[in-house]
Scaffold this active site. Sequence first.
Site, PDB file in Angstrom:
ATOM      1  N   THR A 141      69.408  14.205  86.623  1.00 30.61           N
ATOM      2  CA  THR A 141      68.434  15.274  86.382  1.00 30.61           C
ATOM      3  C   THR A 141      67.863  15.867  87.666  1.00 30.61           C
ATOM      4  O   THR A 141      67.724  15.166  88.688  1.00 30.61           O
ATOM      5  CB  THR A 141      67.266  14.708  85.546  1.00 30.61           C
ATOM      6  OG1 THR A 141      66.155  15.607  85.626  1.00 30.61           O
ATOM      7  CG2 THR A 141      66.791  13.358  86.035  1.00 30.61           C
ATOM      8  N   GLU A 143      64.900  16.302  88.048  1.00 30.01           N
ATOM      9  CA  GLU A 143      63.654  15.562  88.319  1.00 30.01           C
ATOM     10  C   GLU A 143      63.838  14.612  89.504  1.00 30.01           C
ATOM     11  O   GLU A 143      62.846  14.157  90.085  1.00 30.01           O
ATOM     12  CB  GLU A 143      63.222  14.769  87.083  1.00 30.01           C
ATOM     13  CG  GLU A 143      62.477  15.580  86.049  1.00 30.01           C
ATOM     14  CD  GLU A 143      61.084  16.014  86.500  1.00 30.01           C
ATOM     15  OE1 GLU A 143      60.291  15.139  86.889  1.00 30.01           O
ATOM     16  OE2 GLU A 143      60.792  17.217  86.468  1.00 30.01           O
ATOM     17  N   TYR A 165      59.858   8.479  84.964  1.00 30.86           N
ATOM     18  CA  TYR A 165      61.134   9.007  84.464  1.00 30.86           C
ATOM     19  C   TYR A 165      62.071   9.308  85.643  1.00 30.86           C
ATOM     20  O   TYR A 165      63.230   8.889  85.659  1.00 30.86           O
ATOM     21  CB  TYR A 165      60.877  10.279  83.647  1.00 30.86           C
ATOM     22  CG  TYR A 165      62.126  11.065  83.289  1.00 30.86           C
ATOM     23  CD1 TYR A 165      62.934  10.684  82.220  1.00 30.86           C
ATOM     24  CD2 TYR A 165      62.494  12.196  84.031  1.00 30.86           C
ATOM     25  CE1 TYR A 165      64.078  11.417  81.892  1.00 30.86           C
ATOM     26  CE2 TYR A 165      63.632  12.928  83.708  1.00 30.86           C
ATOM     27  CZ  TYR A 165      64.418  12.527  82.641  1.00 30.86           C
ATOM     28  OH  TYR A 165      65.552  13.252  82.329  1.00 30.86           O
ATOM     29  N   LYS A 169      65.591   7.433  86.622  1.00 33.73           N
ATOM     30  CA  LYS A 169      66.843   8.193  86.705  1.00 33.73           C
ATOM     31  C   LYS A 169      67.482   8.071  88.097  1.00 33.73           C
ATOM     32  O   LYS A 169      68.691   8.219  88.247  1.00 33.73           O
ATOM     33  CB  LYS A 169      66.604   9.662  86.352  1.00 33.73           C
ATOM     34  CG  LYS A 169      66.369   9.904  84.858  1.00 33.73           C
ATOM     35  CD  LYS A 169      67.685   9.891  84.067  1.00 33.73           C
ATOM     36  CE  LYS A 169      67.511  10.345  82.634  1.00 33.73           C
ATOM     37  NZ  LYS A 169      68.786  10.405  81.894  1.00 33.73           N
TER      38      LYS A 169
HETATM   39  P1  NAP Z   1      66.513  14.389  73.965  1.00 35.95           P
HETATM   40  O1  NAP Z   1      66.674  15.557  73.063  1.00 35.95           O
HETATM   41  O2  NAP Z   1      65.191  13.786  74.191  1.00 35.95           O
HETATM   42  O3  NAP Z   1      67.525  13.256  73.426  1.00 35.95           O
HETATM   43  C1  NAP Z   1      67.467  11.943  73.919  1.00 35.95           C
HETATM   44  C2  NAP Z   1      68.416  11.073  73.104  1.00 35.95           C
HETATM   45  O4  NAP Z   1      68.297   9.719  73.549  1.00 35.95           O
HETATM   46  C3  NAP Z   1      68.079  11.068  71.589  1.00 35.95           C
HETATM   47  O5  NAP Z   1      69.287  10.978  70.878  1.00 35.95           O
HETATM   48  C4  NAP Z   1      67.290   9.769  71.462  1.00 35.95           C
HETATM   49  O6  NAP Z   1      67.330   9.223  70.175  1.00 35.95           O
HETATM   50  C5  NAP Z   1      68.073   8.889  72.430  1.00 35.95           C
HETATM   51  N1  NAP Z   1      67.339   7.690  72.799  1.00 35.95           N
HETATM   52  C6  NAP Z   1      66.066   7.591  73.258  1.00 35.95           C
HETATM   53  N2  NAP Z   1      65.750   6.285  73.468  1.00 35.95           N
HETATM   54  C7  NAP Z   1      66.835   5.571  73.092  1.00 35.95           C
HETATM   55  C8  NAP Z   1      67.126   4.191  73.048  1.00 35.95           C
HETATM   56  N3  NAP Z   1      66.223   3.266  73.401  1.00 35.95           N
HETATM   57  N4  NAP Z   1      68.349   3.798  72.617  1.00 35.95           N
HETATM   58  C9  NAP Z   1      69.271   4.708  72.219  1.00 35.95           C
HETATM   59  N5  NAP Z   1      69.056   6.028  72.239  1.00 35.95           N
HETATM   60  C10 NAP Z   1      67.845   6.459  72.670  1.00 35.95           C
HETATM   61  O7  NAP Z   1      67.112  14.741  75.414  1.00 35.95           O
HETATM   62  P2  NAP Z   1      68.156  15.866  75.833  1.00 35.95           P
HETATM   63  O8  NAP Z   1      67.399  17.058  76.260  1.00 35.95           O
HETATM   64  O9  NAP Z   1      69.216  15.963  74.840  1.00 35.95           O
HETATM   65  O10 NAP Z   1      68.738  15.226  77.185  1.00 35.95           O
HETATM   66  C11 NAP Z   1      69.890  14.402  77.184  1.00 35.95           C
HETATM   67  C12 NAP Z   1      69.932  13.583  78.463  1.00 35.95           C
HETATM   68  O11 NAP Z   1      69.970  14.450  79.585  1.00 35.95           O
HETATM   69  C13 NAP Z   1      68.747  12.673  78.683  1.00 35.95           C
HETATM   70  O12 NAP Z   1      69.210  11.534  79.353  1.00 35.95           O
HETATM   71  C14 NAP Z   1      67.835  13.471  79.607  1.00 35.95           C
HETATM   72  O13 NAP Z   1      67.027  12.602  80.355  1.00 35.95           O
HETATM   73  C15 NAP Z   1      68.875  14.173  80.457  1.00 35.95           C
HETATM   74  N6  NAP Z   1      68.480  15.481  81.013  1.00 35.95           N
HETATM   75  C16 NAP Z   1      67.989  16.457  80.210  1.00 35.95           C
HETATM   76  C17 NAP Z   1      67.687  17.685  80.742  1.00 35.95           C
HETATM   77  C18 NAP Z   1      67.154  18.812  79.893  1.00 35.95           C
HETATM   78  O14 NAP Z   1      66.605  19.767  80.441  1.00 35.95           O
HETATM   79  N7  NAP Z   1      67.325  18.759  78.563  1.00 35.95           N
HETATM   80  C19 NAP Z   1      67.893  17.929  82.112  1.00 35.95           C
HETATM   81  C20 NAP Z   1      68.420  16.911  82.894  1.00 35.95           C
HETATM   82  C21 NAP Z   1      68.738  15.690  82.339  1.00 35.95           C
HETATM   83  P3  NAP Z   1      66.260   9.661  69.020  1.00 35.95           P
HETATM   84  O15 NAP Z   1      66.805  10.947  68.465  1.00 35.95           O
HETATM   85  O16 NAP Z   1      66.332   8.501  68.099  1.00 35.95           O
HETATM   86  O17 NAP Z   1      64.949   9.829  69.709  1.00 35.95           O
HETATM   87  O1  G4F Z   2      59.333  21.197  79.365  1.00 39.90           O
HETATM   88  P1  G4F Z   2      58.840  20.104  80.241  1.00 39.90           P
HETATM   89  O2  G4F Z   2      58.123  18.985  79.583  1.00 39.90           O
HETATM   90  O3  G4F Z   2      60.088  19.621  81.071  1.00 39.90           O
HETATM   91  P2  G4F Z   2      60.239  18.807  82.453  1.00 39.90           P
HETATM   92  O4  G4F Z   2      59.057  17.989  82.745  1.00 39.90           O
HETATM   93  O5  G4F Z   2      60.670  19.785  83.488  1.00 39.90           O
HETATM   94  O6  G4F Z   2      61.430  17.801  82.091  1.00 39.90           O
HETATM   95  C1  G4F Z   2      62.587  18.255  81.407  1.00 39.90           C
HETATM   96  O7  G4F Z   2      63.540  18.698  82.338  1.00 39.90           O
HETATM   97  C2  G4F Z   2      64.037  17.671  83.225  1.00 39.90           C
HETATM   98  C3  G4F Z   2      65.050  18.350  84.167  1.00 39.90           C
HETATM   99  O8  G4F Z   2      64.366  18.892  85.270  1.00 39.90           O
HETATM  100  C4  G4F Z   2      64.695  16.597  82.399  1.00 39.90           C
HETATM  101  F1  G4F Z   2      65.229  15.649  83.206  1.00 39.90           F
HETATM  102  C5  G4F Z   2      63.681  15.997  81.448  1.00 39.90           C
HETATM  103  O9  G4F Z   2      64.339  15.025  80.631  1.00 39.90           O
HETATM  104  C6  G4F Z   2      63.111  17.094  80.565  1.00 39.90           C
HETATM  105  O10 G4F Z   2      64.144  17.564  79.726  1.00 39.90           O
HETATM  106  O11 G4F Z   2      57.858  20.713  81.353  1.00 39.90           O
HETATM  107  C7  G4F Z   2      58.255  21.787  82.191  1.00 39.90           C
HETATM  108  C8  G4F Z   2      57.054  22.237  83.022  1.00 39.90           C
HETATM  109  C9  G4F Z   2      56.320  21.089  83.720  1.00 39.90           C
HETATM  110  O12 G4F Z   2      56.007  21.467  85.021  1.00 39.90           O
HETATM  111  C10 G4F Z   2      55.040  20.916  82.914  1.00 39.90           C
HETATM  112  O13 G4F Z   2      53.937  20.429  83.652  1.00 39.90           O
HETATM  113  O14 G4F Z   2      56.102  22.819  82.131  1.00 39.90           O
HETATM  114  C11 G4F Z   2      54.816  22.342  82.461  1.00 39.90           C
HETATM  115  N1  G4F Z   2      53.947  22.443  81.291  1.00 39.90           N
HETATM  116  C12 G4F Z   2      52.843  23.243  81.210  1.00 39.90           C
HETATM  117  N2  G4F Z   2      52.247  23.080  80.024  1.00 39.90           N
HETATM  118  C13 G4F Z   2      54.066  21.768  80.145  1.00 39.90           C
HETATM  119  C14 G4F Z   2      53.000  22.167  79.340  1.00 39.90           C
HETATM  120  N3  G4F Z   2      55.005  20.874  79.727  1.00 39.90           N
HETATM  121  C15 G4F Z   2      54.861  20.376  78.458  1.00 39.90           C
HETATM  122  N4  G4F Z   2      55.802  19.509  78.003  1.00 39.90           N
HETATM  123  N5  G4F Z   2      53.800  20.731  77.644  1.00 39.90           N
HETATM  124  C16 G4F Z   2      52.837  21.625  78.051  1.00 39.90           C
HETATM  125  O15 G4F Z   2      51.900  21.927  77.297  1.00 39.90           O
END
Ligand code: NAP
Ligand code: G4F
Length: 378
Positions: A141, A143, A165, A169
């Site tokens: 990520t 992050e 987190y 990672k």
């Molecule tokens: P998400 O929607 O939160 O999905 C996370 C998945 O992990 C869900 O299927 C969840 O299951 C499962 N999970 C959580 N805890 C678990 C456990 N203890 N054992 C088995 N499964 C578990 O996240 P996403 O956005 O699809 O992201 C997928 C991956 O990419 C994650 O590793 C995230 O950290 C990484 N990532 C995401 C982003 C982004 O912007 N979306 C960016 C960079 C990296 P449940 O449905 O049961 O909760």
């Molecule tokens: O949508 P966010 O919660 O995503 P964040 O923290 O960037 O993390 C996501 O992206 C990562 C990749 O860079 C992944 F690895 C991670 O698993 C996840 O998918 O917040 C985005 C931004 C932050 O700066 C947060 O402080 O939005 C700001 N924010 C402002 N108000 C908020 C809010 N975030 C959330 N969730 N809720 C608010 O009300």
Amino acid sequence: MGFMTKKAFITGITGQDGAYLTHLLLTKGYEVHGLMRRTSQFNNARIQELCGHLPLPGGASLEERLFLHYGDSTDSLNITTLVEDIQPDEIYNLAAQSHVKVSFEMPVYTCDVDALGTLRILEAVRQARLTEKTHVYQASTSELFGKVQEIPQTEKTPFYPRSPYGVAKLFAYWMTVNYRESYGMFASNGILFNHESPFRGETFVTRKITLAVARILNGLQSHLELGNMDAKRDWGHARDFVEAMWRILQHDEPGDFIIATGEQHSVREFVTLAFEFVGIPIRWEGTGLEEVGIARVPFLSADGKAVGFVPGHGLGNVPMEERVVVKVNPDFFRPAEVETLLGNPEKSRSVLGWNAQTSFPQLVHEMMEYDLRKIHAD
Ligand code: NAP
Ligand code: G4F
């Protein structure tokens, strides 16, 4: 010789990316196995909606191509047994406690799932003597960059995570590199910047915004409360980003790849565009905790029934008022914030031939359209 179906094992299959990746792999003819947590209610709504009616290559049925296995990333024995039984060609390790703010509240659990959970996968491949067969994708990520040391971020930018987190990672990232270097495993990191979609979890900022704006436009919610609206992210579409995951595992050699759009926007810009989608301008006044967004929107519904914006018809003659529709609530601030993320996707462009297909306005529009329809379907 007959066509060999590739087997993929996806942890995190029920999440946003898991559902899009399942869709992609099924359309490519894969046999897909997924790790699913036992929950009190079925948790496969995203997969159902995206893949339930998908025509599959060779006329195969979904039951012949998709297999969900109960399990948990914290359970070593379960992970090892599944990897041994499935003998996958490819593993996509997407399972994670993926919410940054929640990781401050549950740091130990987050590390168990996100850091040790990755090690459990890598070690399961080694224990099952699959190091020469199985390609492993690790969901790394942006992050990792946290307090950024360079703008834009590349594969060479030093890491500086800012949350439990991010730190978990970081462990997973280096374990993936270490298993590649120690055992010759095809283990790759995709360093993905934020990617969103209508299937994004409802507590991430983009989906929180599109759902709230859809509710405000239908008189179901008075206003939206947000934390840091100055935060800037490089937001892409999950559908495009899972294509990059697949390409990473098809490449000749393992490696680490930034996946990003190369463009950044603030949270405030996201809100502005969400309202503009239905032609409503928002006016920002004040600064810091006193900042508010003001717009002319439908009155609150008296009986809790959606009144206002109907997809395909617009706002119609619904009575409108000017009021505060966005406020700042410090409860949504984080103990340490990642202020800005911007990726340089040059390596993935030149080496993998990958490009983001969806623009920022297209992403916001797709999410708004979905949530406006959802309000009327619910
Ligand atoms: P998400 O929607 O939160 O999905 C996370 C998945 O992990 C869900 O299927 C969840 O299951 C499962 N999970 C959580 N805890 C678990 C456990 N203890 N054992 C088995 N499964 C578990 O996240 P996403 O956005 O699809 O992201 C997928 C991956 O990419 C994650 O590793 C995230 O950290 C990484 N990532 C995401 C982003 C982004 O912007 N979306 C960016 C960079 C990296 P449940 O449905 O049961 O909760
Ligand atoms: O949508 P966010 O919660 O995503 P964040 O923290 O960037 O993390 C996501 O992206 C990562 C990749 O860079 C992944 F690895 C991670 O698993 C996840 O998918 O917040 C985005 C931004 C932050 O700066 C947060 O402080 O939005 C700001 N924010 C402002 N108000 C908020 C809010 N975030 C959330 N969730 N809720 C608010 O009300």
